[in-house]
Design a protein around this motif. Structure first.
Motif, PDB file in Angstrom:
ATOM      1  N   ASN A  49       3.768 -12.901  -4.374  1.00 37.02           N
ATOM      2  CA  ASN A  49       4.996 -12.100  -4.288  1.00 37.02           C
ATOM      3  C   ASN A  49       5.657 -11.963  -5.659  1.00 37.02           C
ATOM      4  OD1 ASN A  49       4.774 -11.725  -1.505  1.00 37.02           O
ATOM      5  ND2 ASN A  49       5.889 -13.606  -1.061  1.00 37.02           N
ATOM      6  N   THR A  50       5.606 -13.021  -6.471  1.00 37.04           N
ATOM      7  CA  THR A  50       6.156 -12.965  -7.827  1.00 37.04           C
ATOM      8  C   THR A  50       5.386 -11.943  -8.651  1.00 37.04           C
ATOM      9  OG1 THR A  50       6.832 -15.280  -7.720  1.00 37.04           O
ATOM     10  CG2 THR A  50       6.617 -14.310  -9.917  1.00 37.04           C
ATOM     11  N   MET A  51       4.068 -11.985  -8.546  1.00 34.62           N
ATOM     12  CA  MET A  51       3.236 -11.061  -9.318  1.00 34.62           C
ATOM     13  C   MET A  51       3.445  -9.626  -8.839  1.00 34.62           C
ATOM     14  SD  MET A  51       1.418 -11.903 -11.835  1.00 34.62           S
ATOM     15  CE  MET A  51       1.572 -10.513 -12.901  1.00 34.62           C
ATOM     16  N   GLN A  52       3.652  -9.445  -7.538  1.00 40.80           N
ATOM     17  CA  GLN A  52       3.928  -8.105  -7.006  1.00 40.80           C
ATOM     18  C   GLN A  52       5.222  -7.566  -7.603  1.00 40.80           C
ATOM     19  OE1 GLN A  52       1.931  -6.198  -4.921  1.00 40.80           O
ATOM     20  NE2 GLN A  52       3.399  -4.623  -5.485  1.00 40.80           N
ATOM     21  N   ARG A  53       6.226  -8.436  -7.743  1.00 42.65           N
ATOM     22  CA  ARG A  53       7.492  -8.025  -8.349  1.00 42.65           C
ATOM     23  C   ARG A  53       7.286  -7.621  -9.809  1.00 42.65           C
ATOM     24  NH1 ARG A  53      13.217 -11.395  -8.763  1.00 42.65           N
ATOM     25  NH2 ARG A  53      14.335  -9.725  -9.801  1.00 42.65           N
ATOM     26  N   VAL A  54       6.453  -8.375 -10.519  1.00 39.26           N
ATOM     27  CA  VAL A  54       6.150  -8.064 -11.920  1.00 39.26           C
ATOM     28  C   VAL A  54       5.523  -6.676 -12.020  1.00 39.26           C
ATOM     29  CG1 VAL A  54       4.676  -8.701 -13.878  1.00 39.26           C
ATOM     30  CG2 VAL A  54       5.915 -10.480 -12.624  1.00 39.26           C
ATOM     31  N   TYR A  55       4.535  -6.411 -11.197  1.00 39.72           N
ATOM     32  CA  TYR A  55       3.864  -5.116 -11.234  1.00 39.72           C
ATOM     33  C   TYR A  55       4.829  -3.989 -10.883  1.00 39.72           C
ATOM     34  CZ  TYR A  55      -0.956  -6.724 -12.005  1.00 39.72           C
ATOM     35  OH  TYR A  55      -2.104  -7.229 -12.551  1.00 39.72           O
ATOM     36  N   LYS A  56       5.697  -4.232  -9.904  1.00 42.09           N
ATOM     37  CA  LYS A  56       6.685  -3.217  -9.513  1.00 42.09           C
ATOM     38  C   LYS A  56       7.640  -2.925 -10.667  1.00 42.09           C
ATOM     39  CE  LYS A  56      10.260  -2.279  -6.102  1.00 42.09           C
ATOM     40  NZ  LYS A  56      11.064  -2.805  -5.010  1.00 42.09           N
ATOM     41  N   GLU A  57       8.120  -3.975 -11.336  1.00 39.16           N
ATOM     42  CA  GLU A  57       9.036  -3.804 -12.479  1.00 39.16           C
ATOM     43  C   GLU A  57       8.341  -3.042 -13.614  1.00 39.16           C
ATOM     44  OE1 GLU A  57      12.289  -5.087 -13.180  1.00 39.16           O
ATOM     45  OE2 GLU A  57      12.570  -5.874 -11.156  1.00 39.16           O
ATOM     46  N   LEU A  58       7.094  -3.394 -13.913  1.00 38.53           N
ATOM     47  CA  LEU A  58       6.353  -2.715 -14.977  1.00 38.53           C
ATOM     48  C   LEU A  58       6.183  -1.233 -14.660  1.00 38.53           C
ATOM     49  CD1 LEU A  58       3.622  -5.412 -15.707  1.00 38.53           C
ATOM     50  CD2 LEU A  58       5.464  -4.703 -17.263  1.00 38.53           C
ATOM     51  N   GLU A  59       5.955  -0.934 -13.385  1.00 41.74           N
ATOM     52  CA  GLU A  59       5.805   0.469 -12.996  1.00 41.74           C
ATOM     53  C   GLU A  59       7.140   1.205 -13.100  1.00 41.74           C
ATOM     54  OE1 GLU A  59       3.588   3.260  -9.725  1.00 41.74           O
ATOM     55  OE2 GLU A  59       3.726   1.108  -9.347  1.00 41.74           O
ATOM     56  N   GLN A  60       8.236   0.554 -12.716  1.00 47.70           N
ATOM     57  CA  GLN A  60       9.555   1.177 -12.843  1.00 47.70           C
ATOM     58  C   GLN A  60       9.919   1.424 -14.305  1.00 47.70           C
ATOM     59  OE1 GLN A  60      12.103  -1.477 -10.596  1.00 47.70           O
ATOM     60  NE2 GLN A  60      11.780  -0.350  -8.702  1.00 47.70           N
ATOM     61  N   MET A  61       9.428   0.548 -15.187  1.00 51.96           N
ATOM     62  CA  MET A  61       9.661   0.708 -16.616  1.00 51.96           C
ATOM     63  C   MET A  61       8.725   1.771 -17.213  1.00 51.96           C
ATOM     64  SD  MET A  61       9.882  -3.376 -17.484  1.00 51.96           S
ATOM     65  CE  MET A  61       9.970  -3.220 -19.256  1.00 51.96           C
ATOM     66  N   GLU A  62       7.814   2.297 -16.387  1.00 52.21           N
ATOM     67  CA  GLU A  62       6.821   3.293 -16.777  1.00 52.21           C
ATOM     68  C   GLU A  62       5.839   2.766 -17.819  1.00 52.21           C
ATOM     69  OE1 GLU A  62       9.006   6.795 -17.868  1.00 52.21           O
ATOM     70  OE2 GLU A  62       9.634   7.173 -15.809  1.00 52.21           O
ATOM     71  N   ILE A  63       5.590   1.465 -17.768  1.00 50.54           N
ATOM     72  CA  ILE A  63       4.622   0.832 -18.663  1.00 50.54           C
ATOM     73  C   ILE A  63       3.252   0.811 -18.004  1.00 50.54           C
ATOM     74  CG2 ILE A  63       4.024  -1.366 -19.786  1.00 50.54           C
ATOM     75  CD1 ILE A  63       7.089  -1.853 -19.950  1.00 50.54           C
ATOM     76  N   THR A  64       3.274   0.756 -16.673  1.00 51.95           N
ATOM     77  CA  THR A  64       2.028   0.820 -15.916  1.00 51.95           C
ATOM     78  C   THR A  64       2.177   1.903 -14.857  1.00 51.95           C
ATOM     79  OG1 THR A  64       2.725  -0.809 -14.262  1.00 51.95           O
ATOM     80  CG2 THR A  64       1.571  -1.651 -16.212  1.00 51.95           C
ATOM     81  N   GLU A  65       1.056   2.268 -14.281  1.00 53.77           N
ATOM     82  CA  GLU A  65       1.072   3.212 -13.163  1.00 53.77           C
ATOM     83  C   GLU A  65       0.043   2.760 -12.141  1.00 53.77           C
ATOM     84  OE1 GLU A  65      -1.555   6.774 -15.126  1.00 53.77           O
ATOM     85  OE2 GLU A  65       0.506   6.536 -15.811  1.00 53.77           O
ATOM     86  N   THR A  66       0.377   2.966 -10.892  1.00 48.69           N
ATOM     87  CA  THR A  66      -0.521   2.587  -9.810  1.00 48.69           C
ATOM     88  C   THR A  66      -1.223   3.826  -9.304  1.00 48.69           C
ATOM     89  OG1 THR A  66       0.913   0.761  -9.175  1.00 48.69           O
ATOM     90  CG2 THR A  66      -0.667   1.510  -7.531  1.00 48.69           C
TER      91      THR A  66
END
Length: 122
Positions: A49-66
């Motif tokens: 769940n912590t890692m899911q939050r990290v990925y979600k934050e990175l995507e919101q920052m537009e650093i990553t995309e799913t």
């Protein structure tokens, strides 16, 4: 493996900083696929769940995309990565200046110390 986390900063924020650092340094390249949430959580020694939050934050920052069904990828937007690098640099410099000013060091003392320490010059 696991990561040694600092006690005074949320783990998810430390993981965000770790991943953004890898992107800024070029360890993670534009367009590169990130490990799955589950795999990265096991590797880092944290809850999924912590890692899911990290990925979600990175995507919101537009650093990553799913990409649905494929996973998470580092952005291919090199301008976004350059902006991230500049923001990180500005944040570090601001924090450094605030710390040394709070201790009463002068600019010339700090410049002298930095020059004595050496480091990358390009």
């Amino acid at each position: 493996m696991g990561i040694d986390f600092l006690p005074d900063k949320p783990i998810y924020q430390q993981l965000i900083d770790l991943i953004t650092g890898e992107i800024i340094r070029g360890t993670l390249k534009p367009g590169e696929k990130l490990p799955s949430v589950r795999d990265y959580a096991v590797e880092a020694g944290v809850n999924a769940n912590t890692m899911q939050r990290v990925y979600k934050e990175l995507e919101q920052m537009e650093i990553t995309e799913t990409k649905r069904g494929q996973g998470s990828f580092v952005t291919e937007d090199e301008m976004k990565i350059a902006m991230l690098r500049n923001e990180m640099k500005e944040r570090l410099v601001t924090s450094f200046i605030q710390s040394v000013e709070a201790l009463g060091f002068t600019k010339s003392e700090m410049l002298q110390q930095l020059q004595e320490r050496g480091g990358k010059d390009d």
